[in-house]
Design a protein around this motif. Structure first.
Motif, PDB file in Angstrom:
ATOM      1  N   ASP A 130       0.852  -1.208   0.000  1.00 37.24           N
ATOM      2  CA  ASP A 130       0.000   0.000   0.000  1.00 37.24           C
ATOM      3  C   ASP A 130       0.884   1.253   0.000  1.00 37.24           C
ATOM      4  OD1 ASP A 130      -2.279  -1.502   0.198  1.00 37.24           O
ATOM      5  OD2 ASP A 130      -2.448  -1.316   2.386  1.00 37.24           O
ATOM      6  N   ILE A 131       1.905   1.234   0.828  1.00 39.61           N
ATOM      7  CA  ILE A 131       2.771   2.416   0.945  1.00 39.61           C
ATOM      8  C   ILE A 131       3.548   2.633  -0.352  1.00 39.61           C
ATOM      9  CG2 ILE A 131       4.782   3.356   2.169  1.00 39.61           C
ATOM     10  CD1 ILE A 131       3.706   1.973   4.651  1.00 39.61           C
ATOM     11  N   GLN A 132       4.052   1.543  -0.879  1.00 38.85           N
ATOM     12  CA  GLN A 132       4.832   1.651  -2.121  1.00 38.85           C
ATOM     13  C   GLN A 132       3.965   2.217  -3.257  1.00 38.85           C
ATOM     14  OE1 GLN A 132       7.115  -1.821  -2.349  1.00 38.85           O
ATOM     15  NE2 GLN A 132       8.822  -0.672  -3.226  1.00 38.85           N
ATOM     16  N   HIS A 133       2.696   1.791  -3.297  1.00 36.49           N
ATOM     17  CA  HIS A 133       1.761   2.270  -4.320  1.00 36.49           C
ATOM     18  C   HIS A 133       1.586   3.790  -4.199  1.00 36.49           C
ATOM     19  CE1 HIS A 133      -1.363   2.078  -7.240  1.00 36.49           C
ATOM     20  NE2 HIS A 133      -2.353   2.333  -6.407  1.00 36.49           N
ATOM     21  N   VAL A 134       1.381   4.256  -2.968  1.00 35.72           N
ATOM     22  CA  VAL A 134       1.206   5.694  -2.731  1.00 35.72           C
ATOM     23  C   VAL A 134       2.476   6.451  -3.138  1.00 35.72           C
ATOM     24  CG1 VAL A 134       1.129   7.389  -0.841  1.00 35.72           C
ATOM     25  CG2 VAL A 134      -0.557   5.563  -0.948  1.00 35.72           C
TER      26      VAL A 134
END
Ligand code: SF4
Length: 333
Positions: A130-134
């Motif tokens: 999720d963080i990498q996507h953001v």
């Protein structure tokens, strides 16, 4: 007085008149301090009212400067107007384990509004994916600065130790529910903050304390002209509702029907409630360096934040001997 025609306030210095005390802000040296001198007459700065020792003290500290009379016009006071080109400059995006609204759609829409500063608050544990996507989405956007608030977990510490340099837009990482308090700089100029406090909802926001005072020129001028918290700001709450602030009740719409929200709908009356319009705050010497909150207020839209612990009429903080709650004076009505 021999100095009368040859001294003036240095252009980088700025006084804020309070009920009893005044504040001097030095934008160049990036510092502020209290001044007890009687500097003001009929609400305006009046250097002629100062004693010689007071003038000498201010000259010694380069707050007043001596200028040949013929050059006086060249040292003009700092301009106090302010605005930013973005439609929305700052956004807070809240996420928890129940948040199912699409983050990609949210960030693309905010980018179209020329968003510059974004804070994403995770109240429960996201995945590294999720963080990498953001981070990938924000890397190629107009965004200048990203702040992430995450629950403390070893996997995030390791991830950012290895990857922080790949995402230079991250300027603040806050790990809440941490086993210790720590404030450090990681990878150049990214600040990394560890706090024991568990931040599990938007209710932890709006605290008024000197730790959160900001005397940057931008913050001071914004406070003088607009509401420093809510001007050109959006909050996306945990359910994807789009608001001026995530803690507010009223929503413009939700991420699901984002296409139906008109840009003109995003402007609210809160944008224009300045500290000078707020009872008690308008008499406070801290008003242009302070934070503001229009959600948690004492009594009514123009009353001071209920989280404020300062009485500007006595210059005492809650916890000081003889502290009492401020009355609403009408000195500047
Ligand atoms: S009264 Fe409190 S909230 Fe208002 S400007 Fe002063 S410190 Fe800030």
């Amino acid at each position: 007085m021999k100095y009368k025609n040859t001294i003036q306030l240095a252009s980088n210095c700025f006084f804020i008149k309070g009920f009893k005390k005044h504040l001097l802000i030095d934008f160049q040296r990036e510092e502020w301090f209290h001044v007890d001198f009687n500097l003001f007459k009929n609400g305006s700065l009046d250097l002629a009212a100062l004693e010689k020792e007071e003038i000498d003290y201010l000259i010694e500290n380069q707050i007043l400067i001596t200028v040949p009379t013929k050059l006086k016009k060249k040292f003009s006071p700092i301009l106090t107007n302010f605005d930013v080109p973005s439609i929305i400059e700052f956004a807070i995006i809240d996420r928890n384990s129940e948040s199912h609204y699409p983050i990609e759609k949210t960030l693309i829409w905010l980018d179209q509004l020329l968003l510059k500063f974004c804070q994403i608050r995770y109240f429960s544990m996201p995945s590294i994916g999720d963080i990498q996507h953001v981070l990938n989405l924000t890397s190629s956007s107009n965004l200048e600065s990203l702040e992430l608030l995450l629950p403390y977990h070893e996997q995030f510490i390791v991830f950012f130790d290895e990857n922080l340099r790949l995402f230079p837009k991250i300027n603040y990482l806050v790990f809440h529910s941490a086993p210790y308090d720590k404030n450090e700089i990681a990878n150049g100029d990214t600040r990394r903050l560890f706090v024991r406090e568990s931040i599990l909802s938007s209710n932890n926001c709006g605290i008024v304390h000197p730790t959160y005072f900001s005397h940057t020129r931008k913050h001071v001028l914004k406070n003088m002209n607009f509401n420093s918290c809510l001007y050109k700001k959006l909050g996306i709450d945990i359910n994807g509702k789009i608001k001026n602030c995530p803690s507010m009740e009223f929503a413009f719409g939700s991420v699901d029907d984002i296409e139906s929200i008109k840009i003109t709908d995003l402007e609210t009356e809160f944008w224009y409630i300045k500290k000078d319009d707020i009872h008690v705050c308008r008499d406070c010497e801290f008003r242009y360096i302070c934070t503001d909150c229009r959600v948690r207020v004492v009594d009514g839209i123009k009353s001071r934040p209920s989280t404020c612990l300062y009485n500007p009429y006595t210059n005492k903080w809650k916890g000081d001997k003889d502290y009492n709650e401020p009355e609403i004076f009408t000195t500047r009505a």
